[in-house]
Design a protein around this motif. Sequence first.
Motif, PDB file in Angstrom:
ATOM      1  N   ALA A   1       0.841  -1.194   0.000  1.00  0.00           N
ATOM      2  CA  ALA A   1       0.000   0.000   0.000  1.00  0.00           C
ATOM      3  C   ALA A   1       0.881   1.251   0.000  1.00  0.00           C
ATOM      4  O   ALA A   1       2.054   1.192   0.374  1.00  0.00           O
ATOM      5  CB  ALA A   1      -0.910  -0.018   1.225  1.00  0.00           C
ATOM      6  N   PRO A   2       0.327   2.400  -0.414  1.00  0.00           N
ATOM      7  CA  PRO A   2       1.125   3.630  -0.444  1.00  0.00           C
ATOM      8  C   PRO A   2       1.762   3.980   0.896  1.00  0.00           C
ATOM      9  O   PRO A   2       2.823   4.589   0.933  1.00  0.00           O
ATOM     10  CB  PRO A   2       0.106   4.693  -0.877  1.00  0.00           C
ATOM     11  CG  PRO A   2      -0.892   3.938  -1.685  1.00  0.00           C
ATOM     12  CD  PRO A   2      -1.011   2.605  -1.008  1.00  0.00           C
TER      13      PRO A   2
ATOM     14  N   ALA B   1       4.227  -4.357  10.213  1.00  0.00           N
ATOM     15  CA  ALA B   1       3.668  -3.211   9.491  1.00  0.00           C
ATOM     16  C   ALA B   1       2.346  -3.624   8.857  1.00  0.00           C
ATOM     17  O   ALA B   1       2.281  -4.646   8.157  1.00  0.00           O
ATOM     18  CB  ALA B   1       4.648  -2.732   8.428  1.00  0.00           C
ATOM     19  N   VAL B   2       1.302  -2.871   9.110  1.00  0.00           N
ATOM     20  CA  VAL B   2      -0.033  -3.249   8.626  1.00  0.00           C
ATOM     21  C   VAL B   2      -0.638  -2.134   7.785  1.00  0.00           C
ATOM     22  O   VAL B   2      -0.236  -0.972   7.850  1.00  0.00           O
ATOM     23  CB  VAL B   2      -0.984  -3.593   9.794  1.00  0.00           C
ATOM     24  CG1 VAL B   2      -0.464  -4.772  10.584  1.00  0.00           C
ATOM     25  CG2 VAL B   2      -1.207  -2.383  10.696  1.00  0.00           C
TER      26      VAL B   2
ATOM     27  N   GLU C   1       2.476  -6.384   5.863  1.00  0.00           N
ATOM     28  CA  GLU C   1       1.373  -6.668   4.948  1.00  0.00           C
ATOM     29  C   GLU C   1       1.631  -6.094   3.559  1.00  0.00           C
ATOM     30  O   GLU C   1       2.235  -5.028   3.402  1.00  0.00           O
ATOM     31  CB  GLU C   1       0.064  -6.094   5.510  1.00  0.00           C
ATOM     32  CG  GLU C   1      -0.458  -6.886   6.704  1.00  0.00           C
ATOM     33  CD  GLU C   1      -1.797  -6.409   7.223  1.00  0.00           C
ATOM     34  OE1 GLU C   1      -2.368  -7.123   8.064  1.00  0.00           O
ATOM     35  OE2 GLU C   1      -2.279  -5.343   6.785  1.00  0.00           O
ATOM     36  N   LYS C   2       1.135  -6.818   2.565  1.00  0.00           N
ATOM     37  CA  LYS C   2       1.173  -6.366   1.180  1.00  0.00           C
ATOM     38  C   LYS C   2      -0.153  -5.662   0.854  1.00  0.00           C
ATOM     39  O   LYS C   2      -1.096  -5.670   1.671  1.00  0.00           O
ATOM     40  CB  LYS C   2       1.369  -7.545   0.238  1.00  0.00           C
ATOM     41  CG  LYS C   2       2.643  -8.339   0.491  1.00  0.00           C
ATOM     42  CD  LYS C   2       2.742  -9.533  -0.453  1.00  0.00           C
ATOM     43  CE  LYS C   2       3.977 -10.364  -0.188  1.00  0.00           C
ATOM     44  NZ  LYS C   2       4.068 -11.549  -1.084  1.00  0.00           N
ATOM     45  N   ALA C   3      -0.230  -5.054  -0.317  1.00  0.00           N
ATOM     46  CA  ALA C   3      -1.474  -4.413  -0.736  1.00  0.00           C
ATOM     47  C   ALA C   3      -2.562  -5.466  -0.887  1.00  0.00           C
ATOM     48  O   ALA C   3      -2.354  -6.469  -1.598  1.00  0.00           O
ATOM     49  CB  ALA C   3      -1.279  -3.653  -2.036  1.00  0.00           C
ATOM     50  N   PRO C   4      -3.738  -5.294  -0.273  1.00  0.00           N
ATOM     51  CA  PRO C   4      -4.770  -6.323  -0.340  1.00  0.00           C
ATOM     52  C   PRO C   4      -5.621  -6.282  -1.605  1.00  0.00           C
ATOM     53  O   PRO C   4      -6.409  -7.182  -1.849  1.00  0.00           O
ATOM     54  CB  PRO C   4      -5.630  -6.028   0.885  1.00  0.00           C
ATOM     55  CG  PRO C   4      -5.487  -4.557   1.105  1.00  0.00           C
ATOM     56  CD  PRO C   4      -4.090  -4.215   0.666  1.00  0.00           C
ATOM     57  N   ARG C   5      -5.447  -5.247  -2.434  1.00  0.00           N
ATOM     58  CA  ARG C   5      -6.262  -5.157  -3.652  1.00  0.00           C
ATOM     59  C   ARG C   5      -5.546  -4.276  -4.671  1.00  0.00           C
ATOM     60  O   ARG C   5      -4.552  -3.625  -4.350  1.00  0.00           O
ATOM     61  CB  ARG C   5      -7.654  -4.609  -3.368  1.00  0.00           C
ATOM     62  CG  ARG C   5      -7.646  -3.264  -2.654  1.00  0.00           C
ATOM     63  CD  ARG C   5      -9.045  -2.748  -2.448  1.00  0.00           C
ATOM     64  NE  ARG C   5      -9.014  -1.454  -1.762  1.00  0.00           N
ATOM     65  CZ  ARG C   5      -9.959  -0.546  -1.857  1.00  0.00           C
ATOM     66  NH1 ARG C   5     -11.019  -0.770  -2.610  1.00  0.00           N
ATOM     67  NH2 ARG C   5      -9.896   0.589  -1.201  1.00  0.00           N
TER      68      ARG C   5
END
Length: 290
Positions: free
Chosen positions: A228-229, A256-257, A286-290
Amino acid sequence: MTEALQAATSGTNVAEEAVREHAAWRADRERELREPYGWLSLTALLWPTATPSRLPGVPGEWWVADGVLRTQPVPGEAAVLVGEDVEPDGPTVIGVGEGRGRVVGTFLPEGRAGSAGPDDTPEVAVEVIVRTGRYGVRLRDPQAATRAAFTGAPAFDHDPAWVLDVPVRWYDEPEPVTVGAARPGLVHHVEVLGEVDVVHGGRSATLALTGTLTSPTVLFSDEADGVAPWRVVEVSTQDGSAPAPSGTLRLDLNRAVNLPHAFTDFGTGPAPLAGNHLPFAVTAGEKAPR
């Protein structure tokens, strides 16, 4: 057993325990996301005006007057807002502070069946928020498509190289700062508590600490692909004591979330302070969820 073998065995045990602890933490994180009225349940964010009017998908009329939000039922309407503080005949007066939110009641959408079992939560919650001086109405629906389709937040595997002990410089007094937000036109007011120096792979950066003295956080962006950004991570001490006034904090970037806006279009989370950028790819958390 030789000292070298003992050391190697001990190191292996510590690494395995860290992986187990991280897996348990990830499980708790995803359980929290799956809560019926958690961040995955958001389905709308609406902005009432000074004129009493209907809001799409919400019972009653809503309007802002004298610095507070007001609502009243519409005669003959099938869906009705209910809650401890809701006046059945209206108007209900709702006050919320800047940057805050409050669930004022729930309603059963027209045509939706009531509860069929202990795990069935059909009622939609109505949350009132204030952002940048504006009252908003946000819906939390346990049957939201975002929640129904959730199979877990994608994340990097645990990597001990991203568990960093960082020096911290606490400010004598928190410094108020205004930052941007996930939604255009909004801002957030945060307090900077101090700053930490982050070093990894020969690259370094100084990041501002926000949050509270008992739960400081780092909101940051970085150079990784597929994330995510910006993300956020809580910082702690090695021994679990209160972070302030410690001189060193533990920054576990495996934790990191994503903020809510990474999962849904209806989050309003704050942006990082200018300069809260790590000039390298953080392949952790966490990676970008979408």
